[in-house]
Design a protein around this motif. Sequence first.
Motif, short mmCIF file in Angstrom:
data_model
loop_
_atom_site.label_atom_id
_atom_site.label_comp_id
_atom_site.label_asym_id
_atom_site.label_seq_id
_atom_site.Cartn_x
_atom_site.Cartn_y
_atom_site.Cartn_z
N VAL A 61 -4.30 16.36 -1.15
CA VAL A 61 -5.22 15.16 -0.94
C VAL A 61 -4.33 13.96 -0.73
O VAL A 61 -3.47 13.62 -1.45
CB VAL A 61 -6.17 15.20 -2.14
CG1 VAL A 61 -7.00 13.61 -1.98
CG2 VAL A 61 -7.23 16.04 -2.12
N SER A 62 -4.76 13.13 0.22
CA SER A 62 -3.98 11.83 0.68
C SER A 62 -4.84 10.79 0.06
O SER A 62 -6.10 10.66 0.17
CB SER A 62 -3.73 11.94 2.03
OG SER A 62 -3.25 10.63 2.21
N GLY A 63 -4.11 9.78 -0.41
CA GLY A 63 -4.70 8.43 -0.93
C GLY A 63 -4.13 7.47 -0.80
O GLY A 63 -2.85 7.51 -0.31
N TRP A 64 -4.27 6.31 -1.44
CA TRP A 64 -3.37 4.91 -1.37
C TRP A 64 -3.38 4.32 -2.67
O TRP A 64 -4.48 4.27 -3.40
CB TRP A 64 -4.19 3.98 -0.25
CG TRP A 64 -3.95 4.37 0.86
CD1 TRP A 64 -4.99 5.36 1.69
CD2 TRP A 64 -2.92 4.55 1.96
NE1 TRP A 64 -4.26 5.57 2.91
CE2 TRP A 64 -3.09 5.18 3.12
CE3 TRP A 64 -1.57 3.74 1.73
CZ2 TRP A 64 -2.21 5.03 4.20
CZ3 TRP A 64 -0.65 3.83 2.85
CH2 TRP A 64 -1.01 4.57 4.00
N LEU A 65 -2.24 3.93 -3.24
CA LEU A 65 -2.34 2.94 -4.40
C LEU A 65 -1.87 1.78 -3.80
O LEU A 65 -0.89 1.53 -3.09
CB LEU A 65 -0.91 3.33 -5.43
CG LEU A 65 -0.48 2.39 -6.34
CD1 LEU A 65 -1.79 2.03 -7.18
CD2 LEU A 65 0.70 2.91 -7.13
N SER A 66 -2.66 0.69 -3.98
CA SER A 66 -2.51 -0.63 -3.83
C SER A 66 -1.77 -1.60 -5.03
O SER A 66 -2.39 -1.34 -5.90
CB SER A 66 -3.93 -1.44 -3.19
OG SER A 66 -3.39 -2.99 -3.08
N ASP A 67 -0.78 -2.26 -4.72
CA ASP A 67 -0.34 -3.07 -5.46
C ASP A 67 -0.24 -4.45 -5.16
O ASP A 67 0.55 -4.72 -4.21
CB ASP A 67 0.96 -2.32 -6.05
CG ASP A 67 2.39 -3.11 -5.97
OD1 ASP A 67 2.38 -4.29 -6.35
OD2 ASP A 67 3.24 -2.39 -5.38
N ALA A 68 -1.15 -5.41 -5.62
CA ALA A 68 -1.30 -6.73 -5.29
C ALA A 68 -1.41 -7.77 -6.53
O ALA A 68 -2.29 -7.50 -7.10
CB ALA A 68 -2.47 -6.89 -4.37
N GLU B 249 0.88 -1.22 -0.05
CA GLU B 249 0.14 -0.15 -0.06
C GLU B 249 0.97 1.23 0.17
O GLU B 249 1.72 1.24 0.87
CB GLU B 249 -0.90 -0.04 1.28
CG GLU B 249 -1.89 -1.15 1.53
CD GLU B 249 -3.00 -0.97 0.34
OE1 GLU B 249 -3.32 0.08 -0.11
OE2 GLU B 249 -3.74 -2.05 0.19
N TRP B 250 0.87 2.03 -0.99
CA TRP B 250 1.70 3.13 -1.21
C TRP B 250 0.95 4.37 -0.74
O TRP B 250 -0.14 4.69 -1.37
CB TRP B 250 2.28 3.28 -2.65
CG TRP B 250 3.21 2.16 -3.02
CD1 TRP B 250 2.55 1.22 -3.76
CD2 TRP B 250 4.28 1.80 -2.85
NE1 TRP B 250 3.51 0.18 -4.10
CE2 TRP B 250 4.65 0.83 -3.58
CE3 TRP B 250 5.30 2.80 -2.37
CZ2 TRP B 250 6.07 0.35 -3.35
CZ3 TRP B 250 6.80 2.59 -2.42
CH2 TRP B 250 7.07 0.98 -3.01
N HIS B 251 1.33 5.28 0.01
CA HIS B 251 0.55 6.23 0.39
C HIS B 251 1.01 7.66 -0.26
O HIS B 251 2.15 7.79 -0.93
CB HIS B 251 1.11 6.83 1.94
CG HIS B 251 0.46 8.08 2.26
ND1 HIS B 251 1.15 9.11 3.28
CD2 HIS B 251 -0.98 8.62 2.36
CE1 HIS B 251 0.28 10.09 3.43
NE2 HIS B 251 -0.72 9.69 2.90
N ILE B 252 0.00 8.16 -1.02
CA ILE B 252 -0.02 9.14 -2.15
C ILE B 252 -0.32 10.46 -1.66
O ILE B 252 -1.25 10.54 -0.85
CB ILE B 252 -0.62 8.62 -3.25
CG1 ILE B 252 -0.65 7.26 -4.05
CG2 ILE B 252 -0.58 9.63 -4.43
CD1 ILE B 252 -1.85 6.94 -4.78
#
Length: 161
Positions: free
Chosen positions: A25-32, A16-19
């Motif tokens: 604005v804060s979000g998440w990039l999930s790489d699975a 989970e990469w915190h963007i």
Amino acid sequence: MVGRILYEYENGAWNEWHIVFSDGVSGWLSDAQLEYTVSFLTPLPEALPLANQIARARLFSWSGARYEVTSVTRAHYRGVAGELPFEYWDKKDVVFADLRTADARFATIDYSEATPLLFLGEAVEFDDLHLKHLREFDVAGSGAKTAVSGLNCPSCGAPLT
């Protein structure tokens, strides 16, 4: 990308990469497993079921879309790096429920806190992320290179933008 969490569960791991975007604005990039989603913390539209009550195939309707629980996973932190929007908890297992819609919308119910957290977003293709400055690794003996979805400081391991 300013931070990273590596989660581990019985069948593997995911990132989970915190963007943090230019507007703050804060979000998440999930790489699975070569699947990518971008999601954002969303105020709860309704009370969510307890972790022991969530199950695959359960349906929810949020923002005019019908979400179905596609997986329920017990996982824990394997490692963290960089800036995160919260202080991370210990390495006890926590339940995460992933949900999808027919039109590529994505949601996660995160049971790491007393009140579950809801993240809404969408599935994305890797090329649509337009990531830059990715590290390439040599594959031993082949001369081939493989792109990865992050770049970390070689000294401290923190993600670099």
